[in-house]
Design a protein around this motif. Structure first.
Motif, PDB file in Angstrom:
ATOM      1  N   UNK A   1       1.397  -5.777  -6.130  1.00  0.00           N
ATOM      2  CA  UNK A   1       0.133  -5.686  -6.452  1.00  0.00           C
ATOM      3  C   UNK A   1      -0.765  -6.271  -5.310  1.00  0.00           C
ATOM      4  N   UNK A   2      -0.230  -7.480  -4.566  1.00  0.00           N
ATOM      5  CA  UNK A   2      -0.819  -7.965  -3.495  1.00  0.00           C
ATOM      6  C   UNK A   2       0.304  -8.189  -2.424  1.00  0.00           C
ATOM      7  N   UNK A   3      -0.069  -7.694  -1.445  1.00  0.00           N
ATOM      8  CA  UNK A   3       0.854  -7.978  -0.094  1.00  0.00           C
ATOM      9  C   UNK A   3      -0.054  -8.891   0.704  1.00  0.00           C
ATOM     10  N   UNK A   4       0.896  -9.978   1.240  1.00  0.00           N
ATOM     11  CA  UNK A   4       0.289 -10.963   2.024  1.00  0.00           C
ATOM     12  C   UNK A   4       1.201 -11.051   3.257  1.00  0.00           C
ATOM     13  N   UNK A   5       0.628 -10.790   4.501  1.00  0.00           N
ATOM     14  CA  UNK A   5       1.610 -10.891   5.475  1.00  0.00           C
ATOM     15  C   UNK A   5       1.470 -12.375   6.363  1.00  0.00           C
TER      16      UNK A   5
ATOM     17  N   UNK B   1       2.300   0.512  10.062  1.00  0.00           N
ATOM     18  CA  UNK B   1       1.743   1.744  10.980  1.00  0.00           C
ATOM     19  C   UNK B   1       1.132   2.817   9.952  1.00  0.00           C
ATOM     20  N   UNK B   2       1.129   3.912  10.319  1.00  0.00           N
ATOM     21  CA  UNK B   2       0.204   4.872   9.601  1.00  0.00           C
ATOM     22  C   UNK B   2       1.172   5.543   8.418  1.00  0.00           C
TER      23      UNK B   2
ATOM     24  N   UNK C   1       0.734   2.644   0.448  1.00  0.00           N
ATOM     25  CA  UNK C   1       0.037   1.832  -0.481  1.00  0.00           C
ATOM     26  C   UNK C   1      -0.863   2.709  -1.609  1.00  0.00           C
ATOM     27  N   UNK C   2      -0.844   2.243  -2.815  1.00  0.00           N
ATOM     28  CA  UNK C   2      -1.834   2.583  -3.741  1.00  0.00           C
ATOM     29  C   UNK C   2      -3.321   2.306  -3.781  1.00  0.00           C
ATOM     30  N   UNK C   3      -4.251   2.917  -4.188  1.00  0.00           N
ATOM     31  CA  UNK C   3      -5.405   2.411  -4.288  1.00  0.00           C
ATOM     32  C   UNK C   3      -5.825   0.967  -5.109  1.00  0.00           C
ATOM     33  N   UNK C   4      -4.804   0.818  -5.855  1.00  0.00           N
ATOM     34  CA  UNK C   4      -5.126  -0.426  -6.641  1.00  0.00           C
ATOM     35  C   UNK C   4      -4.493  -1.570  -6.128  1.00  0.00           C
ATOM     36  N   UNK C   5      -3.777  -1.626  -5.052  1.00  0.00           N
ATOM     37  CA  UNK C   5      -3.331  -2.799  -4.311  1.00  0.00           C
ATOM     38  C   UNK C   5      -4.203  -3.511  -3.399  1.00  0.00           C
ATOM     39  N   UNK C   6      -3.818  -4.894  -3.052  1.00  0.00           N
ATOM     40  CA  UNK C   6      -4.701  -5.500  -2.110  1.00  0.00           C
ATOM     41  C   UNK C   6      -3.618  -5.827  -0.830  1.00  0.00           C
TER      42      UNK C   6
ATOM     43  N   UNK D   1     -11.367   7.691   2.503  1.00  0.00           N
ATOM     44  CA  UNK D   1     -11.810   7.158   0.999  1.00  0.00           C
ATOM     45  C   UNK D   1     -10.568   6.526   0.347  1.00  0.00           C
ATOM     46  N   UNK D   2      -9.711   6.060   0.988  1.00  0.00           N
ATOM     47  CA  UNK D   2      -8.741   5.272   0.317  1.00  0.00           C
ATOM     48  C   UNK D   2      -8.870   3.966  -0.047  1.00  0.00           C
ATOM     49  N   UNK D   3      -8.864   3.483  -1.159  1.00  0.00           N
ATOM     50  CA  UNK D   3      -9.603   2.539  -2.073  1.00  0.00           C
ATOM     51  C   UNK D   3      -8.631   1.064  -1.901  1.00  0.00           C
ATOM     52  N   UNK D   4      -7.548   1.002  -1.135  1.00  0.00           N
ATOM     53  CA  UNK D   4      -6.698  -0.157  -0.669  1.00  0.00           C
ATOM     54  C   UNK D   4      -7.757  -1.227  -0.613  1.00  0.00           C
TER      55      UNK D   4
END
Length: 375
Positions: free
Chosen positions: A170-174, A191-192, A198-203, A225-228
């Protein structure tokens, strides 16, 4: 001995005053002529230390960076000249972990998410990733670690997952260093192609190095329009960042995740001790000699520790929305480096004592880094 230091290193004058003549400098605009007479050079991450910078200096004996990252240092060149080099691993790891936790608290409240139900993928399990893992453990937040370099070390007994697995959380922290070569380079790690997964619900949170994400590809994805949900503290090409990306961020800041007073000052202390060792001098100063009392030093809690209380406690010490607001208001007027240079004092959880009622005793605040007092 001539000691040159970045003006943004807290307590540098106090730590190094007895060791030589001090000269402060602006880290972004340092030139070869500026440091031609330095015996000791102390920098932060915005200063590139290489042959071009040191070509006019013939007597340099010690270079130190008060940072975890070392991608701005040409260590091979320093070694060729027998110049001793030290970094400050782990100095601001707690500060960055608390930045991430504050961002998670803010976004959970904003989007009506339950922190306890989120999964977190920590990409990079060194000092900073490990500190974040400890805080998530304290809160019983499920998370996984991804670090192929550490996974290959038999001495590290932790469980690791692949990058592909970590990127499904759900959350990806680098929290990786910036590397361009080797078996696992991190330049444009996202990269692209990877961003498109990634899904639009992720952080997605980046508080390590801007170049780990292809910012142009990220902007293109968001413009489509991606909601990431994005939390960006670091950017490609700092200080000349891709400002169009700011509008698409939930939280955007000026590379200040590690800028707690304690985090920056620990780097100064580490370099002080390293220089003392090189000079065969016994250190006689420590960070606690200089840290001021916090504005709020004690909090008394008369309620069972829960997610609501966590939200209040974290934001009382550090609310990342303050830095987001400063960034958006000042970036086009004052610029990236000015925001960093004038960063307001921020303390870590450890500066606060949490006084808990004995009947409601909980070890969570202590595990998060607060000083505990159970009454």
């Amino acid at each position: 001995m001539n000691i040159f230091y970045d003006e943004n290193m807290p307590f540098a004058a106090e730590f190094f005053a007895d060791l030589g003549d001090l000269t402060a400098f602006s880290g972004r605009h340092l030139s070869a002529i500026d440091v031609s007479s330095a015996d000791v050079l102390l920098v932060r991450s915005i200063t590139q230390v290489n042959e071009a910078l040191l070509q006019s200096n013939k007597g340099l004996k010690f270079v130190g960076t008060a940072t975890i990252g070392v991608d701005h240092i040409d260590q091979n060149y320093l070694a060729s000249r027998a110049i001793n080099f030290h970094s400050a691993p782990g100095c601001n790891a707690i500060s960055v972990a608390e930045y991430v936790l504050s961002a998670m608290v803010v976004l959970a409240e904003r989007h009506l998410l339950s922190l306890s139900e989120l999964t977190v993928g920590i990409v990079g399990a060194g000092n900073t990733g490990s500190r974040l893992s400890e805080k998530l453990n304290a809160l019983n937040i499920k998370h996984v670690l991804c670090d192929p370099l550490l996974a290959e070390k038999p001495t590290d007994k932790r469980d690791f997952v692949s990058l592909e697995q970590a990127l499904t959380c759900d959350v990806v922290s680098l929290h990786v260093p910036l590397t361009r070569e080797g078996k696992h380079p991190t330049y444009h790690l996202l990269d692209a192609q990877r961003l498109s997964q990634f899904s639009e619900q992720q952080i997605l949170i980046n508080a390590c190095r801007g170049e780990v994400i292809d910012n142009s590809a990220l902007l293109a994805m968001k413009q489509q329009g991606h909601a990431l949900k994005l939390v960006l503290d670091v950017w490609e090409n700092e200080p000349n960042i891709l400002t169009d990306l700011i509008a698409y961020c939930e939280i955007s800041t000026a590379h200040i995740a590690g800028y707690s007073l304690e985090g920056k000052a620990r780097g100064t202390e580490i370099l002080y001790r390293a220089l003392c060792q090189q000079l065969d001098i016994t250190p006689n100063k420590q960070l606690t000699d200089f840290l001021p009392l916090p504005t709020i030093s004690k909090v008394e809690i008369k309620h069972k520790f829960d997610e609501i209380l966590l939200n209040q406690l974290v934001k009382m010490v550090y609310d990342v929305r303050r830095d987001d607001a400063i960034f958006r208001q000042q970036i086009s007027i004052q610029g990236f480096d000015h925001i960093r240079k004038t960063y307001p004092t921020r303390r870590e959880f450890s500066a606060i004592t949490v006084d808990l009622d004995r009947a409601l005793s909980s070890d969570v605040p202590h595990q998060l880094g607060f000083n505990n007092k159970t009454g």
